[in-house]
Write an enzyme that holds these catalytic residues in place. Structure first.
Site, PDB file in Angstrom:
ATOM      1  N   CYS A 186      88.383  99.363 -13.731  1.00 28.72           N
ATOM      2  CA  CYS A 186      87.898 100.063 -14.925  1.00 28.72           C
ATOM      3  C   CYS A 186      87.684 101.535 -14.589  1.00 28.72           C
ATOM      4  CB  CYS A 186      86.594  99.419 -15.397  1.00 28.72           C
ATOM      5  SG  CYS A 186      85.775 100.378 -16.677  1.00 28.72           S
ATOM      6  N   ARG A 242     123.984 107.323 -52.402  1.00 26.21           N
ATOM      7  CA  ARG A 242     123.995 108.672 -52.938  1.00 26.21           C
ATOM      8  C   ARG A 242     124.907 109.591 -52.128  1.00 26.21           C
ATOM      9  NH1 ARG A 242     120.875 113.247 -51.737  1.00 26.21           N
ATOM     10  NH2 ARG A 242     120.672 114.638 -53.521  1.00 26.21           N
ATOM     11  N   ASP A 269     117.950  74.584 -54.435  1.00 19.73           N
ATOM     12  CA  ASP A 269     118.999  74.222 -53.470  1.00 19.73           C
ATOM     13  C   ASP A 269     119.998  73.249 -54.094  1.00 19.73           C
ATOM     14  OD1 ASP A 269     117.690  75.809 -51.691  1.00 19.73           O
ATOM     15  OD2 ASP A 269     116.696  74.159 -50.629  1.00 19.73           O
ATOM     16  N   LYS A 287     107.308 107.658 -56.366  1.00 20.14           N
ATOM     17  CA  LYS A 287     108.550 108.093 -55.728  1.00 20.14           C
ATOM     18  C   LYS A 287     108.826 107.146 -54.557  1.00 20.14           C
ATOM     19  CE  LYS A 287     111.048 112.122 -54.071  1.00 20.14           C
ATOM     20  NZ  LYS A 287     111.706 111.514 -52.936  1.00 20.14           N
TER      21      LYS A 287
HETATM   22  S1  IVH Z   1     114.700 110.430 -60.502  1.00 21.73           S
HETATM   23  C1  IVH Z   1     117.816 114.180 -60.710  1.00 21.73           C
HETATM   24  N1  IVH Z   1     112.781 108.782 -59.905  1.00 21.73           N
HETATM   25  O1  IVH Z   1     114.098 110.883 -54.916  1.00 21.73           O
HETATM   26  C2  IVH Z   1     117.320 113.159 -59.751  1.00 21.73           C
HETATM   27  N2  IVH Z   1     114.102 109.653 -58.126  1.00 21.73           N
HETATM   28  O2  IVH Z   1     114.643 113.883 -54.478  1.00 21.73           O
HETATM   29  C3  IVH Z   1     116.642 112.084 -60.493  1.00 21.73           C
HETATM   30  N3  IVH Z   1     113.483 108.811 -55.915  1.00 21.73           N
HETATM   31  O3  IVH Z   1     117.526 110.884 -54.478  1.00 21.73           O
HETATM   32  C4  IVH Z   1     115.973 111.153 -59.590  1.00 21.73           C
HETATM   33  N4  IVH Z   1     111.857 107.495 -56.597  1.00 21.73           N
HETATM   34  O4  IVH Z   1     116.398 108.671 -54.303  1.00 21.73           O
HETATM   35  C5  IVH Z   1     113.779 109.551 -59.423  1.00 21.73           C
HETATM   36  N5  IVH Z   1     111.047 107.283 -59.549  1.00 21.73           N
HETATM   37  C6  IVH Z   1     112.048 108.040 -59.062  1.00 21.73           C
HETATM   38  C7  IVH Z   1     112.364 108.104 -57.692  1.00 21.73           C
HETATM   39  C8  IVH Z   1     113.400 108.932 -57.256  1.00 21.73           C
HETATM   40  C9  IVH Z   1     112.546 107.932 -55.548  1.00 21.73           C
HETATM   41  C10 IVH Z   1     114.383 109.504 -54.966  1.00 21.73           C
HETATM   42  C11 IVH Z   1     115.831 109.426 -55.320  1.00 21.73           C
HETATM   43  C12 IVH Z   1     116.377 110.809 -55.267  1.00 21.73           C
HETATM   44  C13 IVH Z   1     115.285 111.586 -54.640  1.00 21.73           C
HETATM   45  C14 IVH Z   1     115.228 112.946 -55.285  1.00 21.73           C
END
Ligand code: IVH
Length: 674
Positions: A412, A139, A39, A118
């Site tokens: 009940c 995106r 801070d 993912k």
């Molecule tokens: S690679 C050509 N890596 O999944 C696309 N995508 O269905 C390359 N996503 O829109 C994406 N985790 O938002 C990649 N480890 C990961 C990911 C990931 C989540 C999402 C991403 C993308 C969607 C694709």
């Protein structure tokens, strides 16, 4: 007023220190300076920037606080489209992906893959010009997205400035914005307190927070970001041979990258990874909806190329969805062991989280109101891992006629006793106690359960019959059961009746902690039961203890002490215990107390992994605890011994990493003195 050179230097130094603190705090979760110091640095920077506004730059940490609202987001055309991934939902589809990749590359050899979780958030691209974050976009449809730079700047783990040396002059990092599970819970609690709508899941919360026209709102939400790739990169010295090396480079630049990422070979490597992450899914700090497989070598990626809008070199392997939509056919209440009345939604069957679900809990009356669930509504149901399925939210209201509204019954539904709800509790309870057959049934099931008296074969159907026919009223009655009474029940063959009786007889010989736990005292779980047994060493001493004495037991607070004292004050409970002892239910007194002889096990923490051959895990746990040791589920710096059986899991690796002492089963038996 021109800024003196020493001010310019000081501003630069302050920014570096503050960003280092941000990185340690938000990305590493390991701060090295106290908040007050942070801070102080921040205030000094604000002060200098106010005095010399010409020194304010877009990459200053003071710009992370958000700016005045926009009218709408500007559209940005992605320089390189943000594509999507093809999905696989089963092993065969993964095998087909791997086969196609090998065919495409004309090789029989196993391919090296980079594998990652993912993330279930929303994809963004961050563009850096000469190392400064200049723009960021969602995106969108893959070709055009929304410009959300001001909002992305508020995310503390996103670097605003990168070390420019060797970096491409134009550099786009791609990744996912999300909200950690614990921050999601906090956010929803806050929404609730403010009487605002809660978010259905972390993904929606992240999307809703990022797509705010007022970036001050985004700043108030704690968003996270993980990088998983690079889009546009012009010039500079990026690793251009392998995805894994590119990720290492992003880590060096202080981008958060999934620590679960790995490199594996061939189809077996892919599927093993999928299973391992699946097992970890619930314990990860963020939501994931699968794993992503990428051919690691960029040269090979290029050779494989794209089909339509998805790469041939990568694939998402999805987990079964944990949420699904279905209709509420009815809302009924269930009576639990302690008389708690739980509203349960009866559902049109739906496949979710890998199983068919027909019931989902609504927890309590307040939750029904808060989520505003009515009979006939379409709702989102969630089933995650072993957790009981629950209704998350209403997706579409039903016709909602008068009778569709849920009301907690005043009596009940099972025994018609009065339903009571004390002011400080969310739970309504049946006041019938063990007079209520539903409570009696639950109490018996708990008594017989594996970790209590462990009576095999005494399941729900049998308990229903025993209670409904008034053959058994209390657990003590179980020990008075004869073969004829049992065999006379519907669908009970003599042989299985014999088996149940044998299991009941066997349960007579038990341990004090098990017996205390089996009594089903409100607020006394397994750990508390063990603590009580260890502290008092005998049931009589426990039964005589007043609330004050009970408070001296480790982990027993006023609420628990009160429940215990109340339980034993009840004449009926003392009578049932007396009858059970009269029927031969017994244990070695003093068992479960810390060993009087100074056992090496006393006070030590153990972690068990893999399969043991002489003892079950449960037995090993009991024996360790009987000698005053603890058994924990995960390896940490506090672990004294890891006991590795056959096929040990990742705990063994962790133990090796931390230098924790590792023993095999024989070593454990030796410690236990046998
Ligand atoms: S690679 C050509 N890596 O999944 C696309 N995508 O269905 C390359 N996503 O829109 C994406 N985790 O938002 C990649 N480890 C990961 C990911 C990931 C989540 C999402 C991403 C993308 C969607 C694709």
């Amino acid at each position: 007023m021109k800024a003196p050179a020493e001010v310019v230097d000081r501003v630069r130094a302050l920014r570096e220190s503050i960003e280092r603190c941000n990185y340690e705090y938000y990305a590493l979760a390991a701060p090295t300076v106290p908040d007050s110091e942070y801070d102080r640095l921040f205030a000094e920077l604000v002060d200098l920037e106010t005095k010399y506004p010409q020194l304010v730059t877009l990459d200053s940490p003071t710009q992370r606080v958000g700016a005045a609202p926009l009218k709408e987001f500007a559209q940005v055309v992605h320089h390189m489209p943000m594509l999507s991934l093809n999905n696989a939902f089963n092993d065969d589809e993964v095998a087909a992906f791997d086969r196609r990749a090998r065919e495409g590359l004309g090789t029989e050899e196993e391919i090296e893959y980079a594998v990652e979780p993912k993330f279930d958030g929303l994809a963004v691209g961050l563009t850096y010009e000469k190392g400064t974050l200049v723009s960021g976009a969602t995106r969108g449809d893959g070709f055009t997205g929304e410009e959300v730079t001001a909002n992305l700047r508020t995310i503390k783990v996103i670097p605003l400035r990168l070390p420019a040396r060797g970096l491409p002059a134009l550099f786009e990092v791609r990744g996912e914005v999300l909200i950690l599970k614990r921050d999601f819970e906090k956010l929803n609690r806050l929404q609730r307190d403010k009487n605002e709508k809660e978010f259905a899941n972390p993904r929606n919360a992240a999307a809703g927070s990022l797509r705010q026209l007022d970036s001050r709102i985004t700043a108030s939400r704690r968003l996270a970001f993980f990088a998983y790739g690079v889009g546009r990169a012009e010039g500079g010295a990026l690793p251009r041979d392998k995805h894994s090396k590119l990720m290492d480079y992003l880590v060096q630049l202080r981008f958060p990258v999934a620590s679960e990422r790995k490199m594996v070979r061939g189809i077996k490597g892919l599927l093993d990874y999928y299973r391992r992450i699946g097992e970890k899914r619930d314990s990860l700090p963020y939501d994931i909806d699968g794993v992503v497989y990428k051919v690691n070598d960029f040269g090979l990626q290029e050779k494989l190329g794209f089909v339509a809008r998805a790469p041939r070199f990568a694939m998402a392997h999805k987990f079964p969805a944990q949420e699904a939509l279905t209709e509420v056919l009815d809302i009924q209440v269930q009576v639990g062991r302690t008389g708690a009345l739980t509203p349960v939604a009866r559902l049109k069957p739906v496949f979710v989280g890998g199983a068919n679900v027909t019931n989902a809990t609504l927890h309590n009356e307040d939750e029904v109101r808060r989520k505003d669930v009515w009979h006939g509504d379409m709702v989102v149901v969630r089933r995650a891992g072993d957790v009981i399925p629950e209704v998350v939210s209403v997706a579409r209201k039903g016709p909602r006629r008068g009778g569709d509204y849920f009301k907690m019954p005043k009596q009940c539904p099972i025994c018609h006793s009065k339903v009571v709800r004390s002011e400080d509790e969310a739970v309504a309870r049946c006041s019938g106690g063990l007079f209520c057959p539903a409570q009696r049934k639950q109490a018996l099931l708990h008594f017989a359960s594996r970790r209590a008296m462990d009576i095999e074969g005494l399941g729900e159907k049998l308990v229903d019959q025993l209670v409904d026919n008034q053959v058994v009223k209390t657990p003590a009655d179980l020990y008075k059961l004869g073969l004829t009474a049992l065999a006379n029940l519907e669908r009970m063959a003599e042989k299985s009746a014999g088996n149940v009786l044998a299991a009941i007889a066997k349960s007579r010989r038990t341990t004090l902690p098990r017996f205390i736990y089996a009594l089903g005292i409100r607020n006394v779980g397994e750990a508390t039961a063990k603590g009580l047994a260890r502290h008092f060493g005998s049931l009589d001493k426990l039964m005589q203890a007043d609330a004050e004495t009970l408070l001296q037991v480790q982990d027993v607070g006023p609420v628990v002490a009160q429940s215990i004292a109340q339980f034993f004050a009840e004449r009926h409970n003392r009578e049932v215990i007396k009858q059970m002892r009269g029927c031969g239910v017994s244990w070695a007194e003093g068992e479960g107390m810390p060993a009087k002889t100074a056992s090496v096990v006393n006070g030590k923490t153990f972690v068990l992994t893999g399969t043991l051959s002489h003892l079950t895990r449960e037995e090993a746990k009991e024996r360790i605890e009987a000698l005053g040791g603890n058994v924990s589920g995960s390896v940490s710096g506090k672990t004294d011994y890891v006991i590795a059986g056959a096929d040990p899991g990742s705990k063994l690796a962790k133990a090796q990493e931390l230098g924790v002492k590792i023993l095999d089963e024989a070593g454990l038996l030796k410690l236990l003195g046998k």
